[in-house]
Design an enzyme around this catalytic site. Structure first.
Site, PDB file in Angstrom:
ATOM      1  N   ASP A   1     -10.649  12.206 -30.498  1.00 25.25           N
ATOM      2  CA  ASP A   1     -11.679  11.262 -29.672  1.00 25.25           C
ATOM      3  C   ASP A   1     -10.630  10.822 -28.594  1.00 25.25           C
ATOM      4  O   ASP A   1     -11.252   9.640 -27.845  1.00 25.25           O
ATOM      5  CB  ASP A   1     -11.742  10.080 -30.638  1.00 25.25           C
ATOM      6  N   GLU A  56      -7.743   9.196 -28.654  1.00 24.43           N
ATOM      7  CA  GLU A  56      -6.522   8.446 -28.811  1.00 24.43           C
ATOM      8  C   GLU A  56      -5.216   9.025 -28.945  1.00 24.43           C
ATOM      9  O   GLU A  56      -5.158  10.077 -29.105  1.00 24.43           O
ATOM     10  CB  GLU A  56      -6.983   7.428 -29.933  1.00 24.43           C
ATOM     11  N   GLN A  77      -3.738  -7.522  -8.061  1.00 29.29           N
ATOM     12  CA  GLN A  77      -4.384  -8.840  -8.077  1.00 29.29           C
ATOM     13  C   GLN A  77      -3.535  -9.448  -9.257  1.00 29.29           C
ATOM     14  O   GLN A  77      -3.296  -9.378 -10.242  1.00 29.29           O
ATOM     15  CB  GLN A  77      -5.759  -8.683  -8.990  1.00 29.29           C
ATOM     16  N   LYS A 116      -2.993  -9.336  12.582  1.00 31.32           N
ATOM     17  CA  LYS A 116      -4.361  -9.096  12.194  1.00 31.32           C
ATOM     18  C   LYS A 116      -5.048 -10.376  12.851  1.00 31.32           C
ATOM     19  O   LYS A 116      -4.716 -11.663  12.631  1.00 31.32           O
ATOM     20  CB  LYS A 116      -4.680  -9.315  10.676  1.00 31.32           C
ATOM     21  N   ARG A 119      -8.651 -12.483  14.203  1.00 38.04           N
ATOM     22  CA  ARG A 119     -10.151 -12.215  14.197  1.00 38.04           C
ATOM     23  C   ARG A 119     -10.901 -12.624  15.444  1.00 38.04           C
ATOM     24  O   ARG A 119     -10.468 -13.660  16.146  1.00 38.04           O
ATOM     25  CB  ARG A 119     -10.550 -13.284  13.100  1.00 38.04           C
ATOM     26  N   GLY A 146      -5.166   4.748   4.472  1.00 40.72           N
ATOM     27  CA  GLY A 146      -6.002   4.149   5.523  1.00 40.72           C
ATOM     28  C   GLY A 146      -5.114   3.082   6.320  1.00 40.72           C
ATOM     29  O   GLY A 146      -5.079   3.114   7.607  1.00 40.72           O
ATOM     30  N   THR A 147      -4.346   2.538   5.538  1.00 44.89           N
ATOM     31  CA  THR A 147      -3.294   1.517   6.292  1.00 44.89           C
ATOM     32  C   THR A 147      -2.427   2.098   7.199  1.00 44.89           C
ATOM     33  O   THR A 147      -2.050   1.697   8.317  1.00 44.89           O
ATOM     34  CB  THR A 147      -2.648   0.484   5.386  1.00 44.89           C
TER      35      THR A 147
END
Length: 302
Positions: A40, A42, A100, A195, A197, A230-231
């Protein structure tokens, strides 16, 4: 060390051979393990050698298949403790879920906290992590969290290079760029891409300060992780547009998702130098072994 092993080392499936190369440098002994997968999906782990009364170091990198590598790590910690290890420490060359480390929107987890608390809860004591992406990881795990610099060792790839300008893709990465600068010669400066704006459109654009002269210089872009590329590609186009003659890239964790390597090359990058923190390798990338650097840090902390 008196001829005795300082650590009994358990290298897991994600380990990019750091464990075996580390063993002779710290007086360690490799522990054989048996693994299999149940029908399965595991995982099953069994230690093939006794670790009773021994100090154990488990080595893992959590990429690719981050979830699988994490569960394997937890199972190995539990197995070592149940086998009578006097202490279980962990070395993670790439820590997944570190992006995060704060809640941005209601209902979100702090993923790095959940991962670190799981490692601690199952019984690990000291945790060594190479270049953790999160600034709060050490606070979450506590005083047994040992951060290992994964950027400075990359300097050896640029010995003899002259007139280099080091760039961070953003303000938050300047400290990494400064670490690399501290062990290199002939650095013309450390800069970062700002950066801004647009006050009319609201769009965030990346810019390089007008007073920074890059004409004819070699630019070294430094970051901790390359994922989609991308960065790095954006940074390379910016410095090329300001007259850089060569563009190099240095990073600790080379994930290279999808077509990232072609995206980076297509943006004008000449060299890519990365730490060997994950098992997967990509053609055209120069990998720097970190086991000697890691060994020194481990020995310093004991």
């Amino acid at each position: 060390m008196g001829g005795r092993s300082m650590y009994y080392i358990i290298p897991l499936s994600g380990d990019p051979d750091i464990g075996r190369k580390l063993a002779p440098l710290i007086g360690g002994k490799i522990v054989n393990i048996y693994t299999k997968e149940h029908p399965d999906g595991e995982q099953y782990i069994r230690l093939g050698d006794s670790v009773s009364g021994k100090r154990v170091l488990i080595v893992q990198s959590m990429f690719p298949e981050q979830d699988r590598k994490y569960i394997e790590l937890l199972l190995a910690i539990d197995a070592a403790i149940r086998a009578g290890a006097s202490r279980v420490d962990v070395l993670v060359s790439y820590l997944a879920y570190a992006r995060q480390d704060k809640v941005f929107l209601d209902g979100e987890p702090i993923s790095v906290g959940a991962v670190l608390k799981g490692i601690r809860a199952v019984g690990a004591e000291r945790l060594y992590v190479v270049e953790p992406h999160s600034e709060v990881a050490s606070k979450i795990y506590g005083e047994d969290f040992i951060e290992i610099d994964g950027i400075s060792p990359l300097a050896r790839a640029f010995t003899g290079e002259k007139n280099i300008a080091i760039f961070s893709p953003d303000l938050g990465g300047v400290e990494r760029a400064q670490r690399l600068q501290s062990v290199m010669d002939s650095i013309s400066g450390v800069y970062y891409i700002e950066k801004i704006r647009d006050r009319y459109t609201g769009e965030v654009v990346s810019v390089i300060r007008e007073d920074i002269d890059l004409k004819g210089k070699t630019v070294l872009i430094v970051d901790d992780i390359i994922s989609t590329g991308g960065t790095i590609a954006n940074a390379s186009r910016l410095v090329r547009g300001r007259g850089a003659s060569k563009v190099y890239v240095a990073c600790a964790h080379p994930l290279f998702i999808g077509d990232s390597i072609n995206r980076i090359r297509g943006a004008g990058v000449d060299r890519i130098v990365c730490g060997r923190t994950v098992r997967r390798t990509v053609d055209g990338v120069e990998y720097i072994e970190l086991h000697d650097h890691i060994a020194r840090r481990v020995l310093e902390s004991i």
